[in-house]
Design a protein around this motif. Structure first.
Motif, PDB file in Angstrom:
ATOM      1  N   TYR B 139      -7.231 -40.751  14.273  1.00  0.00           N
ATOM      2  CA  TYR B 139      -5.810 -40.435  14.199  1.00  0.00           C
ATOM      3  C   TYR B 139      -5.268 -40.075  15.581  1.00  0.00           C
ATOM      4  CZ  TYR B 139      -1.443 -38.595  12.427  1.00  0.00           C
ATOM      5  OH  TYR B 139      -0.119 -38.385  12.187  1.00  0.00           O
ATOM      6  N   ILE B 140      -6.084 -39.379  16.350  1.00  0.00           N
ATOM      7  CA  ILE B 140      -5.636 -38.990  17.688  1.00  0.00           C
ATOM      8  C   ILE B 140      -5.344 -40.232  18.521  1.00  0.00           C
ATOM      9  CG2 ILE B 140      -6.478 -38.026  19.866  1.00  0.00           C
ATOM     10  CD1 ILE B 140      -7.557 -35.719  18.339  1.00  0.00           C
ATOM     11  N   GLU B 143      -2.194 -42.125  17.214  1.00  0.00           N
ATOM     12  CA  GLU B 143      -0.903 -41.564  17.608  1.00  0.00           C
ATOM     13  C   GLU B 143      -0.726 -41.609  19.116  1.00  0.00           C
ATOM     14  OE1 GLU B 143       1.138 -41.204  15.166  1.00  0.00           O
ATOM     15  OE2 GLU B 143       1.140 -39.107  14.553  1.00  0.00           O
ATOM     16  N   ALA B 144      -1.812 -41.362  19.833  1.00  0.00           N
ATOM     17  CA  ALA B 144      -1.706 -41.297  21.285  1.00  0.00           C
ATOM     18  C   ALA B 144      -1.249 -42.636  21.834  1.00  0.00           C
ATOM     19  CB  ALA B 144      -3.041 -40.897  21.889  1.00  0.00           C
ATOM     20  N   LEU B 146       0.977 -44.456  20.726  1.00  0.00           N
ATOM     21  CA  LEU B 146       2.429 -44.621  20.651  1.00  0.00           C
ATOM     22  C   LEU B 146       3.103 -44.297  21.972  1.00  0.00           C
ATOM     23  CD1 LEU B 146       3.341 -42.913  17.259  1.00  0.00           C
ATOM     24  CD2 LEU B 146       3.167 -45.314  17.774  1.00  0.00           C
ATOM     25  N   ILE B 147       2.573 -43.307  22.692  1.00  0.00           N
ATOM     26  CA  ILE B 147       3.285 -42.821  23.869  1.00  0.00           C
ATOM     27  C   ILE B 147       3.344 -43.887  24.963  1.00  0.00           C
ATOM     28  CG2 ILE B 147       3.356 -41.032  25.624  1.00  0.00           C
ATOM     29  CD1 ILE B 147       1.993 -39.200  23.517  1.00  0.00           C
ATOM     30  N   TYR B 150       5.569 -46.715  23.761  1.00  0.00           N
ATOM     31  CA  TYR B 150       6.979 -46.323  23.819  1.00  0.00           C
ATOM     32  C   TYR B 150       7.495 -46.474  25.247  1.00  0.00           C
ATOM     33  CZ  TYR B 150      10.941 -43.236  24.411  1.00  0.00           C
ATOM     34  OH  TYR B 150      12.163 -42.738  24.753  1.00  0.00           O
TER      35      TYR B 150
END
Lengths: 479, 528
Positions: B139-140, B143-144, B146-147, B150
């Protein structure tokens, strides 16, 4: 039992000594503004040593002052957190542009006193002691908040803070009288054994709820959150950094201690959970519309107060440990964010979102630090904010009644991303005016900002050793 | 066997360390580019032992295991491992790094250093996602990732980049928050975060049916948005169109695969009953994705948008393959994932290359390339043909397998997919036709330079893979088959359908494939 083992209170005593020196500096009369007597550049160094003192007394244990004052893993953990917070806020507020130079010793004196009150608060295990410590921590803040040269909003903020504070502390005291009247004791250790259900003891339950209102005010939690955005917006940036972080620690430590009374199926616990859920939702939704960064952070801290509740209502040692750990993380990520705000606002003005435009070009390091703190505040990995939130969610899920609260909390993360992301968006994707070539953030300030961001990332990657301290505290509270 | 060499950790931390170094590096843009290129090549070299050390015969379920305590208080471990499907995805992510650097060499003109830092972090996160065997660790990374993505869109993107990047971020984050709840719930019931252990528990039927249904829904929302499946796809065209070409490549080739990987790694093995219950809906929206994506792609005039919608359709084949619980279907799904990664990645690179010449992504501004840029159009033709599954090229293998699975499981599913496959041919041929023939709308178009050496360098390996996997899919299939078998273990009518064994099935489908190819005058040269 030895009642006066002062060697167990080294962090408090050390801070008291710092305060004493500041008091002398504060009352000295000087002719010119640049007098050495008003020089406060030594305070961050002293505060830094304070972290060492707190680290040194990690693991101390003892019960002092007729069982009103307890030195245990929880208190030492929070004292360490407060020392760290005091260090960062003094470093941050070294030369606050909105505060006159001659006022600086007074400024630090009040901040130090407030911290001292918070340290007492983290060891207080008796309701009157808690109340007195809470007032020590609050009164000095009442004085500091309006300290902002020529700004009427600061006066407004100060008055709001005092009025709300006075009312809620009165309610807390009223609640305390109910507790004392029904349970006949004010020691938390003895209160733990009592029945707090509304059916068995309605007066006591209401009393406890009222007493917790005092903490909720400090924590800026629904329904006592109204002061928060106004105070952040009105007061000087450096003061806001303090008011946003350290007093919350004091509130959390008391709530963690009181949470030992809260079995998950009690009505008060349910009320607390509902307040937490409303707090995070309301805080996040209100923050979406903000343009002023400090105001936005004010609403965000209302939301964060809600997240802490996840750990409190779980009634397990893991929950209490997670709440304590989150308090530390909350402190660090907010101070990191405020660090950037205080550096950008060279004249002490409020920073708006569009004021961040083009930050990546003006100050690439500050933009990076801001991005890290923003992502930490959302709770995105790989930052400490995620780990802290993960622990809270995990602890709350263990208790069957509060699955809904976990879902509310994660949905709130998705809401919160928008406004935190707008910090990053403005700093990185908007170009801003090409006017200012470079802002002059000193190298030391850049390095410190980098260190804070690094700590957030490192705590996100390898939190286990720091969390172990919190875990020890949790185990001691709920064996 | 491989415990002594932490290759997976090296694959994650080497680009991270390089990104850290790059942040403090001083020099010209050329320095940053070549530094990242070298890092990318070294990263590929580090991945080589992974390819050669991977045990193909009687493979253990998880290879290259690295495991140590991480946050013992909560039972979290630093646990990495690969199996067949994650191996392919890791190799794809790693191999794309140098190609992405090359294809952005002149495309990215501003903030070059930060761009490459983002690329490196992105690669590390992608490897982490496919290698993580601890649910939280997964999960880390999830999600990581995404940054940097983005930032890639928001900083280096087109005119609508802020809108597109925020939409991307909000969609994917909103989807994945419930995934976190599901992870926590799994830990609560199974008291572990380790994926192999949880999978084993699911196999023993330790999770109740309603629990499986809820966790399936919570997890699948995250994966369906990432894939993206039909009603959740709207972020994709926006993000694709606005992203710089390296960003589009990563989005198409790796990011979308994460969703499908999530289905295969988590949804199916951890909630078999939930999956079976929800399968009709998932299949319905998969078919909807195929047809909808095809139709919308047919109407696009923006090349990038067209390819973006074609991705929706292709990923529909992937999810269809997954939710049939059928051996060939599952293998086909992974093949489509891999091949879509190669082909669509290549197409996006080429769109980036032509954009640098024409400064437009409209089809009508990029006509007549066949006459003036023959090499460019040649490559484009190869990838476009492969994209709609022309036999002998890589995409055909996957889509054929999925279709075989579909017809085998349910005749109607197969029938419903056929228009999708035809639509793919229609929109891709329309695109190729317009771009190859005609005259450039502006006279400047006649003077555009054909492919330069750099472009040859990054397109040739991809074109090679198109034919290699297309003609000799055997090696890739052997890597994939055991993991699909494992995924489908808990499903009644899958691996051993009609009493046939996996080996038989494999033989059968290989023959089937050979026949299908023989019809087109091609031979199946097995790599075995």
């Amino acid at each position: 039992m030895q009642h006066y083992q002062l060697d167990k209170c080294l962090p408090e005593l050390y801070l008291l000594a710092v305060i004493a020196i500041l008091l002398i500096q504060s009352v000295v009369r000087t002719q010119n503004d640049d007098s050495a007597a008003k020089n406060t550049n030594w305070v961050p160094w002293a505060a830094f040593i304070g972290i060492g003192v707190s680290l040194f007394s990690m693991g101390d244990e003892g019960v002092l002052f007729y069982a009103a004052y307890k030195v245990d893993a929880l208190s030492q953990f929070f004292k360490l957190a407060i020392s760290v917070g005091f260090f960062i806020t003094t470093l941050n507020g070294l030369k606050p542009p909105a505060i006159k130079r001659t006022n600086r010793p007074d400024y630090f004196l009040f901040l130090g006193l407030s911290c001292w009150g918070l340290m007492l608060l983290s060891s207080a295990v008796e309701l009157i002691t808690i109340y007195v410590a809470l007032e020590i921590a609050s009164y000095s803040l009442y004085a500091v908040i309006p300290l902002r040269a020529n700004d009427r909003r600061a006066a407004e903020a100060g008055i709001k803070y005092i009025m709300f504070g006075a009312v809620t502390t009165a309610i807390a005291l009223y609640g305390f009288s109910y507790i004392l009247a029904t349970q006949h004791t004010s020691y938390i250790a003895e209160l733990t054994a009592m029945d707090w259900s509304l059916a068995a003891n309605p007066m006591a339950a209401v009393g406890l709820l009222f007493f917790m209102f005092g903490m909720m005010f400090k924590l800026a939690m629904f329904p006592f959150h109204w002061w928060c955005p106004d105070v952040y917006e009105g007061t000087a940036n450096e003061t806001a950094a303090f008011a946003a972080t350290l007093p919350k620690l004091g509130a959390i430590v008391i709530l963690v201690r009181l949470a030992t009374l809260l079995k998950p199926d009690l009505e008060i616990t349910m009320i607390l959970a509902i307040f937490g859920a409303i707090s995070m939702t309301l805080g996040n939704f209100a923050a979406l519309a903000q343009k002023d960064v400090k105001r936005m952070l004010g609403y965000s801290s209302i939301a964060h107060a809600g997240y802490v509740v996840l750990g409190l209502v779980s009634g397990t040692q893991y929950g209490l440990a997670a709440a304590s750990f989150y308090a530390l993380i909350y402190l660090l990520m907010n101070l990191t964010c405020f660090w950037v705000i205080c550096r950008i606002a060279r004249d002490g003005e409020n920073v708006t979102l569009s004021g961040l435009d083009g930050l990546y070009r003006r100050e690439p390091v500050m933009a990076f630090v801001l991005a890290v703190s923003a992502f930490a505040l959302v709770g995105l990995p790989p930052t400490a904010g995620f780990i802290g939130k993960l622990f809270l969610l995990n602890a709350a899920w263990e208790v069957g009644q509060y699955h809904w609260l976990v879902v509310v909390a994660v949905v709130n993360t998705a809401i919160a991303i928008y406004y935190y992301l707008s910090l990053v968006r403005h700093a990185y994707t908007h170009d801003g005016e090409p006017k200012a070539a470079k802002e002059t953030v000193s190298l030391a300030n850049l390095v410190w900002g980098g260190i804070f961001a690094g700590v957030l990332l490192i705590l996100g990657a390898v939190p286990s050793s720091v969390f172990e301290w919190a875990m020890t505290a949790g185990k001691q509270l709920l064996p | 066997m491989h415990e002594s060499l932490p290759i997976l950790s090296a694959l994650i931390f080497f680009p991270l360390g390089a990104a850290f170094l790059l942040m403090f590096m001083r020099g010209g843009d050329w320095t940053y580019r070549s530094f990242t290129l070298i890092v990318g090549i070294i990263e590929c070299l580090i991945a080589l032992p992974l390819i050669f050390g991977f045990q193909l015969d009687n493979p253990p379920p998880y290879q290259f295991v690295e495991r140590m305590a991480w946050i013992p208080q909560w039972g979290l471990e630093y646990h990495l491992a690969v199996d067949g499907m994650s191996l392919l995805m890791i190799i794809l992510s790693v191999a794309l790094l140098p190609l992405c650097v090359l294809c952005s060499w002149t495309y990215i003109g501003k903030r070059v250093k930060e761009f490459h830092v983002n690329l490196l972090i992105m690669t590390a996160a992608c490897v982490g996602i496919f290698a993580a065997m601890d649910f939280i660790l997964f999960y880390i990374f999830w999600e990581a990732m995404l940054i940097p993505m983005y930032l890639l869109i928001a900083v280096w993107g087109g005119p609508e980049r802020r809108y597109a990047s925020i939409k991307f971020f909000l969609y994917t984050l909103a989807g994945s928050v419930l995934l976190l709840v599901a992870i926590i719930a799994f830990n609560y019931v199974g008291s572990t975060f380790q994926i192999p252990e949880l999978t084993a528990m699911a196999g023993e039927g330790k999770f109740s049916e309603s629990f499986q249904l809820w966790t399936f829904l919570a997890m699948s929302l995250a994966f369906a948005i990432k894939v993206p499946m039909f009603p959740f796809h709207t972020w994709l065209p926006a993000a694709h169109v606005q992203a710089p070409s390296a960003g589009s490549v990563l989005l198409a080739s790796v990011l979308l695969k994460m969703g499908a990987y999530g289905f295969l790694r988590f949804s199916l093995p951890l909630c078999p009953q939930g999956s079976i219950e929800m399968a009709p809906i998932m299949i319905a929206i998969s078919i909807a994705s195929i047809i909808y994506g095809g139709f919308v792609a047919l109407g696009q005039n923006d090349v990038k948008k067209l390819i973006a919608y074609s991705s929706v359709a292709h990923m529909g084949f992937v999810t269809l393959g997954i939710f049939m619980f059928h051996q060939q279907g599952g293998e086909g799904a992974i093949m489509v994932m891999l091949n879509h990664g190669i082909v669509t990645g290549a197409l996006f690179m080429m769109v980036g290359a032509i954009y640098e010449r024409s400064h437009s992504r409209e089809i009508f501004d990029n006509m007549g390339l066949g006459k003036y840029l023959p090499a460019f159009m040649g490559f484009f033709g190869i990838f476009a043909l492969s994209s709609f599954g022309f036999p002998g090229m890589n995409s055909f293998v996957g889509e054929a397998l999925v279709l075989i699975g579909a017809f085998d499981s349910n005749l109607w599913w197969g029938f419903l997919c056929i228009p999708g496959a035809m639509l793919a041919a229609a929109y891709m041929l329309r695109l190729g036709l317009k771009m190859a023939w005609g005259e450039p709308p502006s006279p400047a178009g006649k003077n555009w330079a054909d492919l330069n050496v750099r472009e040859w360098v990054y397109l040739t390996p991809l074109a090679f893979l198109v034919f290699y996997i297309g003609l000799a899919p055997g090696l890739t299939m052997r890597v994939v088959t055991p993991s699909i078998e494992k995924v489908l273990e808990g499903f009644p009518d899958s691996g051993t359908m009609d009493g046939r064994t996996i080996v038989n099935l494999q033989e059968e489908h290989r023959q089937g494939l050979g026949e299908a190819m023989a019809e087109d005058g091609l031979t199946l040269s097995s790599a075995e």
